[in-house]
Design an enzyme around this catalytic site. Structure first.
Site, PDB file in Angstrom:
ATOM      1  N   CYS B  35       0.771  -1.152  -0.016  1.00  0.00           N
ATOM      2  CA  CYS B  35      -0.004  -0.060  -0.132  1.00  0.00           C
ATOM      3  C   CYS B  35       0.845   1.168   0.153  1.00  0.00           C
ATOM      4  O   CYS B  35       0.332   2.405  -0.204  1.00  0.00           O
ATOM      5  CB  CYS B  35      -1.021   0.006   1.343  1.00  0.00           C
ATOM      6  SG  CYS B  35      -1.994  -1.413   1.437  1.00  0.00           S
ATOM      7  N   ASP B  37       2.773   2.497   2.585  1.00  0.00           N
ATOM      8  CA  ASP B  37       3.106   2.972   3.759  1.00  0.00           C
ATOM      9  C   ASP B  37       3.312   1.998   5.133  1.00  0.00           C
ATOM     10  O   ASP B  37       2.431   1.095   5.153  1.00  0.00           O
ATOM     11  CB  ASP B  37       2.190   4.281   4.296  1.00  0.00           C
ATOM     12  CG  ASP B  37       0.760   4.149   3.762  1.00  0.00           C
ATOM     13  OD1 ASP B  37       0.253   2.929   3.842  1.00  0.00           O
ATOM     14  OD2 ASP B  37       0.163   5.127   3.605  1.00  0.00           O
ATOM     15  N   CYS B  60       4.441   8.499   2.474  1.00  0.00           N
ATOM     16  CA  CYS B  60       4.555   9.924   2.088  1.00  0.00           C
ATOM     17  C   CYS B  60       4.780  10.934   2.778  1.00  0.00           C
ATOM     18  O   CYS B  60       5.055  10.777   4.253  1.00  0.00           O
ATOM     19  CB  CYS B  60       3.239  10.052   1.137  1.00  0.00           C
ATOM     20  SG  CYS B  60       1.946   9.854   2.402  1.00  0.00           S
ATOM     21  N   CYS B 104      -3.140   8.672   6.666  1.00  0.00           N
ATOM     22  CA  CYS B 104      -1.919   8.723   7.568  1.00  0.00           C
ATOM     23  C   CYS B 104      -1.914   8.906   8.950  1.00  0.00           C
ATOM     24  O   CYS B 104      -1.173   8.311   9.820  1.00  0.00           O
ATOM     25  CB  CYS B 104      -0.920   9.759   6.941  1.00  0.00           C
ATOM     26  SG  CYS B 104      -0.781   9.388   4.951  1.00  0.00           S
TER      27      CYS B 104
END
Lengths: 396, 145
Positions: B35, B37, B60, B104
């Site tokens: 994915c 992360d 990211c 995130c």
């Protein structure tokens, strides 16, 4: 700032800007108006059409102005599909790594009952003419294959594919947005029936492009309205942009040889420099690619953070990571050439242009090396790779 | 208008608490390389207080900034307080995240909870299971990818 994203868009040509200003200030008449002032605009419009046609080996009557590459792709594909459907032909051949302007249009046709077959582009990112020959069926109405890929820059054997399509009586469209002005393009010699191009990829203005349709290929309208573009694309012509496009195209086509001779050594210097980063690999064939295109995958890092840190160092680049694409999946192009998801997230595209220097290339190599090392040092994924808890994809 | 707030960029450019605690009392890892992360949180715990915290993140800009901010928010805090940390609090402390990046901040919250749970499990400490997310089938880490 080092601008290394010329596949996204290019700096406008000064000559094209001057041309546009001249037409915005002095020749603002509507080409459809019958008075002299309007007819002057009409003459200028047809002059631009002639000059653009000459640049790609077409006839002026085969040039239709559109809002850009995407619209041209849509119209070309829908038109060919409609022609095919009339004869009960609903099979379309394309590749897995086309631009979304092509792929999403094909998705719509699929919902309308078309059978869309996407050819494999292999690890090298190049489709073969033999694959096309083998895929063509009696009910194939269209082959649409891009001239050069927008992410990895690989150049397809367009002339040979066109020859097979001609032989089999199947329409051949090519999205040549990345190729026109960068590679020799001649629709006659390369057996192309339909071609899309976009001005801002060769130092022309944004929002203007061309659909070339060979004489005899009947177009279906995407934009309905007035009788402009011989009734095939409604809307008052954007004359300043069309003039700017013509000037930029002539300039770009005239510079292809010098541009290529300058860029290939710089591109190879960049590839050699980035190859020194361990566990990294070039995406796409090293030779059969656009003169300015470099695309790498780096293990253990994510592309968006790489881009942000390069931006801090004054370098403009792009990536195929999910975070930069705005979707959950990384670039369909990288997946199409067989890159696993975890590696595709760590991709970087650098596309050089006329202004790029050897010093720029060396600075890019130095900066990318630093940033990749920095990000790897904080990456638990990289730690797992180093400790052997996860397998490496690339060789050191 | 930049993609991220100044706060996000500050924590991305100068992340706090990056690294590894070799003799950590609790470690939590969430996410998946597929994915794009992964977050890993290391906790040093003394008397139910988070004495030290470090993180490693593959992801990211907002993933790195969220990890950095989350570690700042729990450093020196009692475990009970750390367990109250929500992704909303992380997002707010960062002056917001773009909608498609809220994920995130969720990863940061989950990584911390996973590290605390690891500490409880290792030391045989009883806890309320409802305090911890059930990661099975949770789309945030997209383990089922």
């Amino acid at each position: 700032m080092i601008y290394a994203d010329n596949a996204a868009t290019t700096k406008m040509s000064k000559k094209a800007i001057d041309e546009m200003v001249e037409y915005m200030e002095g020749c603002y008449g509507n080409p459809s108006s019958l008075y002299e002032f309007g007819q002057e605009a009409k003459v200028a419009l047809e002059d631009a059409r002639n000059r653009i046609a000459a640049c790609i080996g077409a006839d002026a009557k085969e040039i239709f102005f559109t809002s850009g590459g995407s619209e041209a792709d849509n119209q070309a594909i829908f038109s060919a599909a409609k022609l095919g459907e009339k004869h009960g032909k609903k099979h379309i051949i394309s590749t897995a790594f086309e631009h979304h302007a092509v792929l999403h249009t094909l998705e719509r046709l699929k919902k309308q009952g078309f059978d869309v077959e996407l050819l494999d582009v292999h690890k090298c990112g190049v489709v073969t003419p033999e694959q096309v020959r083998a895929a063509i069926r009696p009910d194939t109405c269209l082959v649409t294959i891009m001239f050069a890929n927008n992410e990895i820059g690989t150049v397809q054997p367009i002339k040979e594919i066109g020859e097979i399509c001609r032989e089999k009586g199947v329409l051949f469209h090519t999205d040549a947005v990345q190729a026109v002005g960068h590679l020799p393009v001649n629709v006659r010699e390369q057996n192309i029936d339909l071609l899309s191009l976009s001005a801002h990829k060769f130092h022309g203005p944004k929002g203007i492009g061309v659909l070339y349709a060979r004489k005899g290929v009947v177009l279906d309208n995407v934009i309905n309205g007035g009788a402009q573009e011989r009734g095939k694309r409604a809307g008052t012509e954007n004359l300043p942009a069309i003039r700017g496009m013509a000037v930029a195209l002539e300039e770009a086509v005239g510079n292809i040889d010098s541009y290529t001779a300058k860029l290939i050594p710089l591109r190879n210097r960049l590839i050699d420099g980035l190859n020194k980063i361990p566990y990294s690999e070039l995406n796409g064939d090293a030779e059969k690619r656009l003169a300015g295109n470099v695309n790498f995958c780096f293990e253990g890092i994510e592309g968006e953070s790489l881009l942000l840190l390069l931006d801090d160092k004054g370098i403009c680049a792009s990536s195929g990571s999910a975070c930069t694409s705005g979707s959950l999946d990384p670039s369909h192009v990288l997946l199409a050439i067989g890159r696993p998801h975890e590696v595709a997230h760590g991709s970087l595209r650098l596309t050089l242009g006329e202004d790029t220097t050897a010093e720029d290339v060396d600075y890019i190599v130095k900066s990318v090396t630093e940033v990749v090392t920095y990000l790897r040092n904080m990456s638990p994924f990289w730690r797992d790779l180093v400790n052997g808890k996860r397998p490496h994809v690339f060789a050191e | 208008m930049a993609l991220y707030s100044e706060k996000v960029m500050d924590h991305f450019r100068n992340p706090r608490n990056v690294g590894v605690i070799e003799d950590a009392d609790g470690v939590g890892e969430v996410g998946n390389p597929v994915c794009g992360d992964i977050m890993k949180i290391y906790l040093k715990i003394n008397d139910d207080v988070i004495e030290d915290v470090k993180f490693e993140t593959f992801g990211c800009g907002s993933a790195i900034a969220s990890s950095s901010m989350a570690t700042e928010l729990i450093k020196g805090k009692p475990l009970s307080e750390a367990l109250q940390l929500t992704n909303k609090a992380v997002t707010e402390a960062l002056d917001g995240l773009p909608a498609h990046k809220l994920h995130c901040s969720v990863l940061a919250e989950e990584a911390i909870k996973k590290a605390v749970k690891d500490y409880y499990d290792k030391n045989g400490i009883e806890y309320d299971h409802d305090l911890f997310p059930d990661c099975e089938g949770c789309e945030h880490c997209c383990d089922g990818h």
